[in-house]
Scaffold this motif. Structure first.
Motif, PDB file in Angstrom:
ATOM      1  N   UNK A  34       0.827  -1.208   0.000  1.00  0.00           N
ATOM      2  CA  UNK A  34       0.000   0.000   0.000  1.00  0.00           C
ATOM      3  C   UNK A  34       0.858   1.254   0.000  1.00  0.00           C
ATOM      4  N   UNK A  35       1.978   1.168   0.728  1.00  0.00           N
ATOM      5  CA  UNK A  35       2.851   2.347   0.762  1.00  0.00           C
ATOM      6  C   UNK A  35       3.657   2.431  -0.523  1.00  0.00           C
ATOM      7  N   UNK A  36       4.000   3.602  -0.919  1.00  0.00           N
ATOM      8  CA  UNK A  36       4.804   3.807  -2.115  1.00  0.00           C
ATOM      9  C   UNK A  36       6.187   4.283  -1.698  1.00  0.00           C
ATOM     10  N   UNK A  37       7.077   4.380  -2.704  1.00  0.00           N
ATOM     11  CA  UNK A  37       8.432   4.827  -2.397  1.00  0.00           C
ATOM     12  C   UNK A  37       8.428   6.252  -1.883  1.00  0.00           C
ATOM     13  N   UNK A  64      19.132  -3.212   6.353  1.00  0.00           N
ATOM     14  CA  UNK A  64      18.049  -3.959   5.696  1.00  0.00           C
ATOM     15  C   UNK A  64      17.106  -4.562   6.728  1.00  0.00           C
ATOM     16  N   UNK A  65      17.655  -5.080   7.806  1.00  0.00           N
ATOM     17  CA  UNK A  65      16.817  -5.668   8.854  1.00  0.00           C
ATOM     18  C   UNK A  65      15.908  -4.622   9.495  1.00  0.00           C
ATOM     19  N   UNK A  66      16.363  -3.382   9.527  1.00  0.00           N
ATOM     20  CA  UNK A  66      15.574  -2.317  10.146  1.00  0.00           C
ATOM     21  C   UNK A  66      14.420  -1.854   9.258  1.00  0.00           C
ATOM     22  N   UNK A  71       9.885  -1.524   3.581  1.00  0.00           N
ATOM     23  CA  UNK A  71      10.445  -1.342   2.240  1.00  0.00           C
ATOM     24  C   UNK A  71      10.204  -2.530   1.318  1.00  0.00           C
ATOM     25  N   UNK A  72       9.932  -3.701   1.860  1.00  0.00           N
ATOM     26  CA  UNK A  72       9.769  -4.885   1.025  1.00  0.00           C
ATOM     27  C   UNK A  72       8.630  -4.681   0.033  1.00  0.00           C
ATOM     28  N   UNK A  73       8.891  -4.950  -1.226  1.00  0.00           N
ATOM     29  CA  UNK A  73       7.924  -4.731  -2.286  1.00  0.00           C
ATOM     30  C   UNK A  73       8.238  -3.528  -3.138  1.00  0.00           C
ATOM     31  N   UNK A  74       9.046  -2.608  -2.627  1.00  0.00           N
ATOM     32  CA  UNK A  74       9.501  -1.488  -3.454  1.00  0.00           C
ATOM     33  C   UNK A  74      10.571  -2.014  -4.415  1.00  0.00           C
ATOM     34  N   UNK A  75      10.411  -1.820  -5.714  1.00  0.00           N
ATOM     35  CA  UNK A  75      11.357  -2.406  -6.675  1.00  0.00           C
ATOM     36  C   UNK A  75      12.811  -2.053  -6.396  1.00  0.00           C
ATOM     37  N   UNK A  76      13.065  -0.813  -6.009  1.00  0.00           N
ATOM     38  CA  UNK A  76      14.452  -0.400  -5.771  1.00  0.00           C
ATOM     39  C   UNK A  76      15.034  -1.157  -4.574  1.00  0.00           C
ATOM     40  N   UNK A  77      14.261  -1.307  -3.519  1.00  0.00           N
ATOM     41  CA  UNK A  77      14.733  -2.062  -2.356  1.00  0.00           C
ATOM     42  C   UNK A  77      14.901  -3.536  -2.722  1.00  0.00           C
ATOM     43  N   UNK A  78      13.918  -4.112  -3.410  1.00  0.00           N
ATOM     44  CA  UNK A  78      13.983  -5.532  -3.755  1.00  0.00           C
ATOM     45  C   UNK A  78      15.216  -5.860  -4.581  1.00  0.00           C
ATOM     46  N   UNK A  79      15.571  -4.971  -5.524  1.00  0.00           N
ATOM     47  CA  UNK A  79      16.747  -5.215  -6.362  1.00  0.00           C
ATOM     48  C   UNK A  79      18.010  -5.309  -5.516  1.00  0.00           C
ATOM     49  N   UNK A  80      18.222  -4.309  -4.680  1.00  0.00           N
ATOM     50  CA  UNK A  80      19.464  -4.283  -3.908  1.00  0.00           C
ATOM     51  C   UNK A  80      19.443  -5.266  -2.745  1.00  0.00           C
TER      52      UNK A  80
END
Length: 462
Positions: A34-37, A64-66, A71-80
């Motif tokens: 639901x949340x966006x970048x 990342x653990x924090x 952030x999970x599901x945001x393409x930029x986060x998922x890539x890195x």
């Protein structure tokens, strides 16, 4: 393998239907959060991306653990995050975020490349080829193209290596050794001794000689998994010297090797039996076995232990029966294709059936080895070692009184360097240039020596 997607595929019933058609609503395999970048803490996300790009893996993992919950599901986060998981060798976990990136952005070929690598390391070669060939299809930059082609070649090799193979090889070698008999190389008079001897015998003086060698070998290789195998090896080697005082040698070797590698655990067990023969001087049967076990400790660093034993049985009276034992701590790391290995070892040798302090010793040894692929067909292997040997008894032959006896417990320091350059001219032809140097210094100067050898070999494999 864990399920990579949670398929909801639920048909939602409508409160009213059209008489002409009914169009059910299908929920996609996964939905963007639901949340966006924009709604997320972009500063934390940018910091995480920067840490991954800087290869600061421990700090990236903590951040990342924090932020993963939001952030999970945001393409930029998922890539890195997928790249981070790949670095941590969590290949099965990396697949889900990388595929999630490609679901929303099929043209994100960095994610596709990492996904192909993940499938490769998991042994799913067919799926890996699908992803990697899609990356090649877009005509990527040269460095990316080279990387993909290397992976595809590795897949081809791994698939072909699943079959039992028989390999026959022949090697021809020529070289020169400035101390082929391992004799003493003194540059000063001997210490005084009880017998008043000050000269070395001819047998103990160094002899330089050229030499030639030919070998034939056979290997039967049976893969047990993508990374494990069982091997049966046989080798016959004949070495001839130009110096008439040095006898030619014949060596017959029968060996086996069992290897296994998992994501965070690997092991090897080589066993060899060798018969060495030399005219009127040597006939010895040697059994050599060691076991090495390593765990993935941190990042690319593997750590483990190695133990081994090497009993040698004399077949005639010209040589002694002895046992050599070893125990070592092992560290291994790979970066940019280079493989670094460090061993810290305890060594000892003893003579069966007798106590001879002039021969029996214990030692601490540190060894560093580098395997470095310089070019696709060219590689370098170098090994450097220092040994500190302490012999069991005083060498009374080189003592005069009680005071000198205290100084004559023999201690040797041995430095050795061995380097080999391999050139793979073709799949069946290899050139090997070898260089070795050994420098021994002892508190009893009669045992000091230097040794230098250089050789060139050509190996043909069928």
């Amino acid at each position: 393998m864990k399920a990579r997607f949670i398929a909801l595929a639920t048909l939602l019933a409508s409160t009213s239907f059209s008489e002409e058609s009914v169009t059910p609503v299908v929920v996609p395999l996964f939905q963007a959060p639901a949340n966006s970048e924009e709604a997320f803490n972009t500063e934390a996300l940018a910091q995480f991306v920067a840490l991954v790009q800087q290869q600061d893996w421990p700090t990236a993992r903590m951040l990342a653990d924090e932020i993963i919950t939001e952030a999970e599901g945001l393409p930029r986060f998922d890539l890195y995050y997928g790249i981070l998981l790949m670095q941590e060798r969590a290949f099965d976990q990396a697949i889900f975020p990388l595929e999630r990136v490609l679901f929303t952005n099929p043209s994100q070929h960095r994610a596709r490349l990492e996904l192909g690598r993940a499938y490769y390391f998991l042994g799913n070669f067919e799926r890996a080829k699908v992803e990697l060939n899609q990356v090649l299809a877009i005509n990527p930059p040269t460095n990316v193209k080279t990387r993909v082609e290397t992976l595809l070649a590795a897949i081809e090799s791994a698939q072909s290596s699943r079959d039992i193979s028989n390999v026959v090889g022949v090697s021809l070698l020529a070289g020169w050794d400035n101390n082929a008999n391992g004799g003493s190389s003194l540059d000063e008079a001997l210490d005084s001794n009880l017998l008043g001897l000050t000269e070395l015998s001819n047998d103990s003086e160094p002899l330089s000689s050229g030499f030639g060698q030919w070998s034939i070998n056979y290997a039967l290789i049976k893969p047990t998994s993508q990374t494990g195998s069982q091997r049966l090896l046989f080798d016959y080697t004949n070495r001839l010297y130009t110096e008439p005082e040095l006898p030619s040698t014949h060596t017959f070797t029968l060996g086996g090797l069992i290897t296994s590698e998992q994501d965070k655990l690997r092991s090897s067990l080589p066993i060899t039996i060798q018969l060495a023969l030399a005219k009127d001087s040597l006939a010895q049967l040697t059994f050599d076995a060691n076991y090495q076990l390593e765990l993935l400790a941190w990042g690319p660093l593997w750590a483990g232990v190695k133990i081994g034993t090497q009993p040698s049985i004399s077949v005639n009276d010209s040589s002694s029966t002895s046992v050599k034992d070893m125990a070592a701590l092992v560290l291994n790391a790979s970066e940019r294709g280079r493989d670094h290995t460090f061993l810290s070892q305890y060594l000892q040798t003893s003579i069966a059936g007798e106590e001879d302090g002039h021969i029996e010793w214990r030692a601490m040894a540190n060894q560093y080895q580098l395997n470095w692929p310089l070019k696709p067909a060219l590689s370098l292997t170098s090994q450097f070692e220092h040994q500190w040997r302490i012999y069991k008894d005083e060498d009374l032959f080189f003592t005069v009184d009680e005071e000198s006896t205290k100084l004559k417990t023999r201690q040797d320091h041995i430095l050795s360097l061995n380097s080999q350059v391999n050139w793979q001219a073709s799949p069946w032809l290899t050139s090997q240039t070898r260089l070795s140097f050994e420098w021994l210094r002892s508190n009893i100067n009669a045992y000091e020596r230097n040794r230098f050898a250089i050789s060139q070999a050509i190996s043909v494999q069928f």
